[in-house]
Each structure stands twice: as structure tokens, then as C-alpha cells.
Design an enzyme around this catalytic site. Structure first.
Site, short mmCIF file in Angstrom:
data_model
loop_
_atom_site.label_atom_id
_atom_site.label_comp_id
_atom_site.label_asym_id
_atom_site.label_seq_id
_atom_site.Cartn_x
_atom_site.Cartn_y
_atom_site.Cartn_z
NE ARG A 103 -4.01 0.37 1.76
CZ ARG A 103 -5.18 0.33 2.55
NH1 ARG A 103 -5.44 1.37 3.50
NH2 ARG A 103 -6.08 -0.38 1.75
CG HIS A 130 -8.65 -0.33 -2.67
ND1 HIS A 130 -7.59 -1.20 -2.46
CD2 HIS A 130 -9.25 -0.01 -1.68
CE1 HIS A 130 -7.84 -1.50 -1.43
NE2 HIS A 130 -8.89 -0.88 -0.72
CD GLN A 133 -13.21 -2.27 -0.64
OE1 GLN A 133 -12.22 -2.24 0.04
NE2 GLN A 133 -14.44 -2.98 -0.51
CG ASP A 219 -13.79 5.73 -0.97
OD1 ASP A 219 -13.96 5.58 0.41
OD2 ASP A 219 -13.01 5.62 -1.52
CB CYS A 259 -14.35 0.47 0.06
SG CYS A 259 -13.97 2.10 0.23
NE ARG A 287 -10.68 -6.04 0.90
CZ ARG A 287 -9.90 -4.75 0.83
NH1 ARG A 287 -10.52 -3.97 1.67
NH2 ARG A 287 -8.57 -4.89 0.97
#
Ligand code: CP
Ligand code: NVA
Length: 310
Positions: A103, A130, A133, A219, A259, A287
Site C-alpha cells: 500500500r 484499489h 477492494q 466512499d 469500502c 475481503r
């Protein structure tokens, strides 16, 4: 030359293989150890220069469930934090570990990491996209509707999550409408790439986007690194909150996704977040299953043999 098995965006999958990933993740959701120990005697480094709850913990657990072990490197725990170049870190770690979940801030840094590594690199979020996700989001939609072919609305900032969502829509072929305030739309070079996909639309009108949708997604308005713009963004996004009124334009059986982390009272109201159509915690739990399927696809050779070398 980029090593073949890195996962930087969703385009490593075609329509068939992405759907297979979702189905495999669904099986993992009821049979956690289905895939055996493909990571036995393998060590994966997690380099996280930004905060994380879901991505970090779900990857750690997924790696352990597959028989591997992890080394976590936060922003102050390696020489990257003191300016050692990514390309040097890439070559050093390639001699110690079998993969890196990263990340980082800029997508260019991630590409550099992949370019100079000889081990798989997995994108755990950049400022550009991303993709891990969205693997969990697809699974959540599949579990709810038993198909991926439903209409999505994304309301909010045109950001990293949005780009990966659009990429998924183009691969799977589901309709999606993205509503962002003026000045916060995805950049025109990105939209240009999808101009021939008439089922992917961009608007400034949240009601138009949500109308008839089965999935309503948002988001944060202030992504990591944008904290200095907080006051301005809150004003500019004020008409884009997902509340009961906006959600009422969606289909009767629509679900709400986010998310996370979520900021109640900003991008989503408390009653929608906690309401009966919210699937955000299932989405977060997914996830684990989708990342396990992804790791398996990389380390079993499925990605490189069946897809990238097809
Ligand atoms: N959604 C997501 O990536 O959450 P974290 O920032 O907690 O990893
Ligand atoms: N867009 C958000 C996603 C967090 C998971 C961010 O980049 O901070």
C-alpha cells in the site's frame, strides 16, 4: 520487464477468469481451508505506508490460512520511510520473501516496485486504484443477487476505488453510473478509455445515477492524503450524501456498499449505514475470501499460466 504474476489492477483478468475468481471466493466463504497450503514455507511482506484495518488484517489472515507467514512493514519500519528508493527495496526483498502486498502512495511507485522485483507484487491500494477492494465487492453482489449482471450506482469522489469499479464493470459487463460533483469527476483521459462502453456512464446528478440501481456504492469524500482539503470537500460534496431520500430512487431490493472506513453524516447517513439494506460488514468480511482466492490464483500458477500466458 514486469514479472508476470503481479496484481496491479483488474485487467489481469478477463470476463471468464474474473467470474471464476468470484465463484471461488464464494466457495471459500463457506469452506475457509478449501485451497490447502499453497503458501507453505512462503513468506509475504506487507509494506503499508498508509493506514489500514481491512486490507492489512484480511491479507495477514488469508496468507496464514494458506500456510504462509507474513512480515509487516509500516511506514516507520523500513528504510523506505527514510528515503531508500523503491527500486532498491524491490531488489533486496526479492532475495528474502516470496511476494509483497504493498500500500503505497503513488501508482508509479507500485509500478516501479513490480518492475524491479522478481517476486509477485500485489496492489493494496494506490492513489490511482484499489483492485483488491473490488474483488470483495463483486463477491458481495454475487452472494446477494446470484448474478453479477445488476446495475450499480457510485455516488461521490472520482477516486482510486471508482477507477477499479469502472475497470470491473468493463470486464464483467455490468451497467454502472458514476455521479461526482463538478471538479471531482474521474479525469477525462480515464473516461476516454471507456467511451465505447455505453453501459458505463458519468454524470453530476446523483438521483439520475441511483435511479433503478441494485447496488448503491460510495466512499469517503476525503481519501488518505487529502486531509488538507477536508473543509472545501465537505462543502463541495454536500448534495452527494447517500441518505434515505437518495436511496429511495434505487430498486426495492437494492443494497448499500461502502469500502470503509465510513464517515457517517458525510458520504452516508447513519440510518443507511446501519439499515437493513446495508451489506458493508459482509463486504468487509468478503475481503478475506476474495484475497485468498487471489493469492491462490497467483501462487498456484493459475494467473500466469491460464490468463497472462493464454
Ligand atoms: N477498504 C479498505 O481498504 O480498508 P482499509 O483502509 O482499512 O484497509
Ligand atoms: N479512497 C479511500 C479508500 C480507503 C480504503 C482512500 O484512498 O483513502
Amino acid at each position: 520487464m514486469m514479472n508476470k504474476r503481479s496484481f496491479l489492477d483488474l485487467t489481469v483478468f478477463d470476463n471468464h477468469s474474473l467470474k471464476e475468481m468470484v465463484k471461488l471466493s464464494d466457495k471459500l466463504s463457506t469452506n475457509r481451508f478449501l485451497l490447502g497450503d499453497v503458501l507453505k514455507q512462503k513468506v509475504i511482506a506487507l509494506i503499508f505506508l498508509k493506514h489500514s484495518t481491512r486490507t492489512r488484517v484480511s491479507f495477514e489472515v488469508a496468507i496464514r490460512d494458506l500456510g504462509g507467514s507474513v512480515i509487516f512493514l509500516g511506514k516507520d519500519e523500513s528504510q523506505i520511510g527514510r528515503g531508500e528508493p523503491i527500486k532498491d527495496t524491490a531488489r533486496v526483498l526479492s532475495g528474502y520473501v516470496h511476494g509483497i502486498v504493498a500500500r503505497l502512495y503513488s501508482h508509479e511507485s507500485l509500478i516501479e516496485l513490480a518492475k524491479y522485483s522478481t517476486i509477485p507484487i500485489i496492489n493494496a491500494l494506490t492513489d490511482y486504484n484499489h483492485p483488491v477492494q473490488i474483488l470483495a465487492d463483486l463477491l458481495t453482489v454475487y452472494q446477494e443477487f446470484k448474478t453479477l449482471n445488476v446495475k450499480w450506482a457510485y455516488v461521490g469522489d472520482g477516486n482510486n476505488v471508482t477507477r477499479s469499479l469502472v475497470e470491473a464493470a468493463s470486464i464483467i459487463g455490468f451497467p454502472i453510473s458514476i455521479a461526482s460533483p463538478q471538479g471531482y469527476e474521474l479525469e477525462s483521459e480515464f473516461k476516454e478509455k471507456y467511451k465505447d462502453f455505453d453501459f458505463i456512464t458519468f454524470t453530476n446528478d446523483p438521483i439520475a445515477a441511483v435511479k433503478g440501481s441494485s447496488v448503491v456504492y460510495t466512499d469517503t469524500w476525503i481519501s488518505m492524503g487529502q486531509e488538507a482539503e477536508k473543509e472545501k470537500r465537505i462543502l463541495d460534496f454536500k448534495n452527494y450524501i447517500i441518505n434515505k431520500e437518495l436511496f429511495s430512487y434505487a430498486k426495492e431490493d437494492a443494497i448499500f456498499l461502502h469500502c470503509l472506513p465510513a464517515y457517517r453524516g458525510l458520504e452516508v447517513s447513519e440510518d443507511i449505514m446501519e439499515g437493513e439494506r446495508s451489506r458493508v460488514f459482509k463486504e468487509a468480511h468478503n475481503r478475506l475470501h476474495s484475497e485468498k482466492a487471489l493469492l491462490w490464483s497467483i501462487y498456484s500458477g493459475y494467473l500466469s499460466d491460464k490468463i497472462l500466458l493464454k
